[in-house]
Design a protein around this motif. Structure first.
Motif, PDB file in Angstrom:
ATOM      1  N   MET B 300       0.751  -0.919   0.098  1.00  0.00           N
ATOM      2  CA  MET B 300       0.088   0.210   0.023  1.00  0.00           C
ATOM      3  C   MET B 300       1.026   0.876   0.269  1.00  0.00           C
ATOM      4  N   LEU B 301       1.766   0.985   0.622  1.00  0.00           N
ATOM      5  CA  LEU B 301       2.854   2.379   0.943  1.00  0.00           C
ATOM      6  C   LEU B 301       3.602   2.254  -0.706  1.00  0.00           C
ATOM      7  N   SER B 302       3.837   1.433  -0.838  1.00  0.00           N
ATOM      8  CA  SER B 302       4.428   1.052  -2.200  1.00  0.00           C
ATOM      9  C   SER B 302       4.796   2.183  -3.807  1.00  0.00           C
ATOM     10  N   PRO B 303       4.012   2.766  -3.459  1.00  0.00           N
ATOM     11  CA  PRO B 303       3.851   3.568  -5.572  1.00  0.00           C
ATOM     12  C   PRO B 303       4.325   4.426  -4.802  1.00  0.00           C
ATOM     13  N   PRO B 304       4.746   5.816  -4.295  1.00  0.00           N
ATOM     14  CA  PRO B 304       5.247   6.906  -4.427  1.00  0.00           C
ATOM     15  C   PRO B 304       6.816   6.120  -4.570  1.00  0.00           C
ATOM     16  N   VAL B 305       7.443   5.079  -3.537  1.00  0.00           N
ATOM     17  CA  VAL B 305       9.005   4.678  -4.759  1.00  0.00           C
ATOM     18  C   VAL B 305       9.237   3.927  -5.233  1.00  0.00           C
ATOM     19  N   GLN B 306       7.746   3.198  -5.858  1.00  0.00           N
ATOM     20  CA  GLN B 306       8.022   2.514  -7.575  1.00  0.00           C
ATOM     21  C   GLN B 306       8.213   3.750  -8.363  1.00  0.00           C
ATOM     22  N   ILE B 307       7.731   4.398  -8.536  1.00  0.00           N
ATOM     23  CA  ILE B 307       7.261   5.698 -10.030  1.00  0.00           C
ATOM     24  C   ILE B 307       9.149   5.936  -9.924  1.00  0.00           C
ATOM     25  N   LEU B 308       9.855   6.621  -8.773  1.00  0.00           N
ATOM     26  CA  LEU B 308      11.337   6.630  -8.919  1.00  0.00           C
ATOM     27  C   LEU B 308      11.764   6.874 -10.202  1.00  0.00           C
ATOM     28  N   PRO B 309      12.086   5.534 -10.043  1.00  0.00           N
ATOM     29  CA  PRO B 309      13.331   4.589 -11.097  1.00  0.00           C
ATOM     30  C   PRO B 309      12.085   5.432 -12.453  1.00  0.00           C
ATOM     31  N   PHE B 310      11.185   5.416 -12.595  1.00  0.00           N
ATOM     32  CA  PHE B 310      10.607   5.191 -14.215  1.00  0.00           C
ATOM     33  C   PHE B 310      10.670   7.262 -14.289  1.00  0.00           C
ATOM     34  N   GLN B 311      10.182   7.825 -13.624  1.00  0.00           N
ATOM     35  CA  GLN B 311      10.592   9.228 -13.694  1.00  0.00           C
ATOM     36  C   GLN B 311      11.887   9.604 -13.886  1.00  0.00           C
ATOM     37  N   GLU B 312      12.606   9.035 -13.057  1.00  0.00           N
ATOM     38  CA  GLU B 312      14.864   9.006 -14.405  1.00  0.00           C
ATOM     39  C   GLU B 312      14.540   8.257 -15.375  1.00  0.00           C
ATOM     40  N   LEU B 313      13.954   7.398 -15.056  1.00  0.00           N
ATOM     41  CA  LEU B 313      14.553   6.870 -16.969  1.00  0.00           C
ATOM     42  C   LEU B 313      13.588   8.227 -17.701  1.00  0.00           C
ATOM     43  N   ALA B 314      12.183   8.387 -17.482  1.00  0.00           N
ATOM     44  CA  ALA B 314      12.231   9.516 -18.315  1.00  0.00           C
ATOM     45  C   ALA B 314      13.087  10.575 -19.261  1.00  0.00           C
ATOM     46  N   LEU B 315      13.029  11.598 -17.743  1.00  0.00           N
ATOM     47  CA  LEU B 315      14.545  12.323 -17.352  1.00  0.00           C
ATOM     48  C   LEU B 315      15.232  11.972 -18.462  1.00  0.00           C
ATOM     49  N   HIS B 316      16.099  10.694 -17.999  1.00  0.00           N
ATOM     50  CA  HIS B 316      17.364  10.054 -19.395  1.00  0.00           C
ATOM     51  C   HIS B 316      17.003  10.128 -20.142  1.00  0.00           C
ATOM     52  N   LEU B 317      15.633   9.031 -21.065  1.00  0.00           N
ATOM     53  CA  LEU B 317      15.346   9.140 -21.852  1.00  0.00           C
ATOM     54  C   LEU B 317      16.037   9.826 -22.540  1.00  0.00           C
ATOM     55  N   ALA B 318      14.685  11.166 -22.099  1.00  0.00           N
ATOM     56  CA  ALA B 318      14.820  12.877 -22.867  1.00  0.00           C
ATOM     57  C   ALA B 318      16.056  13.447 -23.320  1.00  0.00           C
ATOM     58  N   LEU B 319      16.740  12.891 -21.859  1.00  0.00           N
ATOM     59  CA  LEU B 319      18.294  13.651 -22.684  1.00  0.00           C
ATOM     60  C   LEU B 319      19.096  12.485 -23.621  1.00  0.00           C
ATOM     61  N   GLU B 320      18.749  11.434 -23.355  1.00  0.00           N
ATOM     62  CA  GLU B 320      19.516  10.489 -24.731  1.00  0.00           C
ATOM     63  C   GLU B 320      19.280  11.322 -25.695  1.00  0.00           C
ATOM     64  N   ARG B 321      18.190  11.413 -25.747  1.00  0.00           N
ATOM     65  CA  ARG B 321      17.334  12.268 -27.431  1.00  0.00           C
ATOM     66  C   ARG B 321      17.669  13.409 -27.625  1.00  0.00           C
ATOM     67  N   GLY B 322      17.705  14.426 -26.690  1.00  0.00           N
ATOM     68  CA  GLY B 322      18.816  15.565 -26.868  1.00  0.00           C
ATOM     69  C   GLY B 322      16.951  16.832 -26.291  1.00  0.00           C
ATOM     70  N   GLU B 323      16.454  15.800 -26.551  1.00  0.00           N
ATOM     71  CA  GLU B 323      14.924  16.679 -25.648  1.00  0.00           C
ATOM     72  C   GLU B 323      15.116  17.906 -24.873  1.00  0.00           C
ATOM     73  N   ASN B 324      14.823  18.364 -24.042  1.00  0.00           N
ATOM     74  CA  ASN B 324      14.110  19.276 -23.188  1.00  0.00           C
ATOM     75  C   ASN B 324      13.757  18.582 -22.441  1.00  0.00           C
ATOM     76  N   PRO B 325      13.575  17.672 -21.191  1.00  0.00           N
ATOM     77  CA  PRO B 325      12.831  17.466 -20.893  1.00  0.00           C
ATOM     78  C   PRO B 325      12.348  19.007 -19.821  1.00  0.00           C
ATOM     79  N   ASP B 326      12.103  19.785 -19.176  1.00  0.00           N
ATOM     80  CA  ASP B 326      11.478  20.871 -18.338  1.00  0.00           C
ATOM     81  C   ASP B 326      10.836  20.953 -19.023  1.00  0.00           C
ATOM     82  N   LEU B 327      11.084  21.223 -20.423  1.00  0.00           N
ATOM     83  CA  LEU B 327       9.887  22.014 -21.441  1.00  0.00           C
ATOM     84  C   LEU B 327       9.685  21.813 -22.536  1.00  0.00           C
ATOM     85  N   PRO B 328       8.969  20.338 -22.319  1.00  0.00           N
ATOM     86  CA  PRO B 328       8.464  19.522 -23.410  1.00  0.00           C
ATOM     87  C   PRO B 328       7.639  19.889 -24.223  1.00  0.00           C
ATOM     88  N   ARG B 329       7.721  19.188 -25.721  1.00  0.00           N
ATOM     89  CA  ARG B 329       6.811  20.183 -26.846  1.00  0.00           C
ATOM     90  C   ARG B 329       5.170  19.886 -26.163  1.00  0.00           C
TER      91      ARG B 329
END
Lengths: 338, 338
Positions: B300-329
């Motif tokens: 029941m308490l796992s979801p806030p922790v579970q999402i962290l690696p996926f947030q990082e995955l989204a951040l780093h995939l954007a960076l890997e592709r030269g996108e700006n994760p702070d201001l997506p189109r």
């Protein structure tokens, strides 16, 4: 799948003629108990019928409504107080064990339970206090088509009666279906999609379940990545991934729902996306291709007709790619889960 | 976005220390009114927090619960009897006009209304009878991260108090987050995804909102087509589109949810899909890559922790592709819809 798509107007006529007295009897029995809150339990295609039912419960019947997560019962054994709750379980086969469990748990908790299935002999029909047979006849193709629209129609008739509203508008549905099924637009556009990898489907309000079901049919039969969003959610973010490679399947009926779609359509065009539209004549004229819905179809009754061109699109895209739409890989007719 | 991802354990500590008395006061006031049904209204990322809330309402608080479709009010002006209903509206900004309308309509209909927002001065906080400030601090990146997990934690604390259950388990969350954020797995796997077009995310029960939110973050920042399914729905059809080109992002914690994921994982492997797993040590060991969740974290308490690696995955995939994760189109911070 083709035969079952074409059978739909006849299945609806049967429900309107032979099935109606029993639907009304169930609705009248439910009305006497005067439930205060409506919950739906369903999975897959029937989940989209349940979302349509939720709109009917809120808008036509004036009761707060929600969708149950079957796993709260099957996985966590949740026990909630369900007095004054009407639980409607929707399932083609009536055979999903977790839906049966949801109905049993709600009934133990005091809910009034109604099943809406294409199999009146099913475990789900037995588990519910009342059962409505949508009477679509045996569905042999693994991708559900006629059972889906029969569920929509049964839910409409049930909630219209429950709300004391007229049901006569539904009598025009079979003719509207014949008109839409006579259009070659979906078959023709399917040929253009041979190389497509990704699609986005979108609609608002009563047209939202159509977008969800369109995306699911395309995924099931043609293995494309098709994602459905309400127009509101699409504009809030995922529209960013729409470009010339990603056609938008849009449901744009007359009226409020269609007007609410205009911004998303113009932004899709600006992103150089093609739009395949099922909707008003004006909306189809502004799109790349599409099928016109008969004028004057009430928005509440439009969903069973709206889905027909998308079922045809899924069928013909599978055929175009040499797939077998009757027996797609990876698809089971009955969901069985822990 | 990177800074806001890393701020999360501190934001949770603030909520656990400074925010808790007010959350408890709201919960106690709600408990005195003893609502019988719970409804949630939300959009986008906050909709995933609302799905988590729905599980808490059903499993922890024992009340039937559902999600509101904001368009039933904004598009159709539905007026339902909301007496005995607790409506919880969840929104980072508190600025979406259709959510405000949903709260106003429910309140007119007799509902007890609570807002959960990151902006206590917002229109939504004013519209609701009670308001909970998740206190994540200003969120500048357009893709929501810390406001999402603060919403999850606020909902947990609120429903745990309402249910008379202990809240102490939540005290371990910041340390669990530090442990997970120290893993290099997500950043490393993001590099491998440079050419990916499509992904599927999946989870069961409390882990299902994590799958939904993981898919949304990846779509928002990296424009991939990422679709989330509960494992039950995925097996019922869409698994057909998973092959070597489509990695599966799986949430596989210890216990019931993890066990319920085993069949989908073995079928993904049989389809030659790679699996990036956030879950138990055994599940991560069996996957292509992944991040291990701290042992003993209650599901029941796992979801806030579970999402962290996926947030990082989204951040780093954007960076890997030269996108700006702070201001997506294509992404707006506040959803404004008809």
């Amino acid at each position: 799948m083709r035969a079952e798509i074409l059978e739909q107007p006849k299945a609806w006529t049967r429900l309107l003629q032979n099935g109606l007295p029993h639907v009304n009897a169930v609705a009248d029995a439910v009305a006497r108990r005067n439930p205060r809150f409506v919950l739906f339990a369903a999975r897959g295609t029937s989940d989209h019928a349940a979302i349509y039912g939720k709109y009917l419960a809120e808008i036509l019947y004036g009761r707060p409504a929600g969708l149950v997560s079957p796993s709260t019962t099957s996985l966590y054994d949740a026990k909630a107080d369900h007095r004054d709750v009407l639980l409607v379980a929707v399932s083609q086969s009536g055979g999903s064990p977790d839906l049966v469990q949801s109905v049993e748990a709600a009934r133990r908790g005091g809910a009034l339970t109604v099943s809406v299935t294409n199999n009146p002999e099913s475990a789900l029909a037995s588990a519910a206090e009342f059962s409505i047979d949508v009477g679509a006849g045996p569905e042999l193709a693994v991708a559900a088509t006629k059972s889906y629209t029969a569920e929509l129609l049964a839910l409409y008739l049930f909630f219209a009666r429950l709300a004391g509203a007229g049901q006569d508008g539904a009598r025009g549905l079979p003719d509207a279906a014949y008109a839409v099924l006579s259009s070659p637009a979906a078959e023709s556009y399917a040929r253009r999609l041979r190389f497509v990898e990704r699609m986005v489907a979108t609609g608002r309000g009563f047209s939202y379940p159509t977008a969800l079901e369109a995306a699911l049919k395309l995924m099931e039969t043609s293995y494309v990545s098709a994602q459905a969003f309400s127009a509101a959610d699409l504009m809030h973010g995922p529209l960013a991934m729409v470009d010339h490679r990603v056609p938008v399947l849009a449901v744009v009926p007359e009226g409020r729902e269609g007007r609410a779609m205009q911004e998303v359509l113009s932004r899709a065009r600006a992103a150089r996306s093609e739009v395949f539209c099922v909707g008003s004549a004006a909306a189809v004229a502004a799109a790349t291709a599409g099928t016109v819905l008969p004028a004057g179809l009430p928005e509440m009754l439009s969903p069973p007709v709206q889905i027909l061109p998308f079922q045809e699109l899924a069928l013909h895209l599978a055929l175009e790619r040499g797939e077998n739409p009757d027996l797609p890989r990876g698809l089971k007719k009955v969901t069985q889960t822990l």
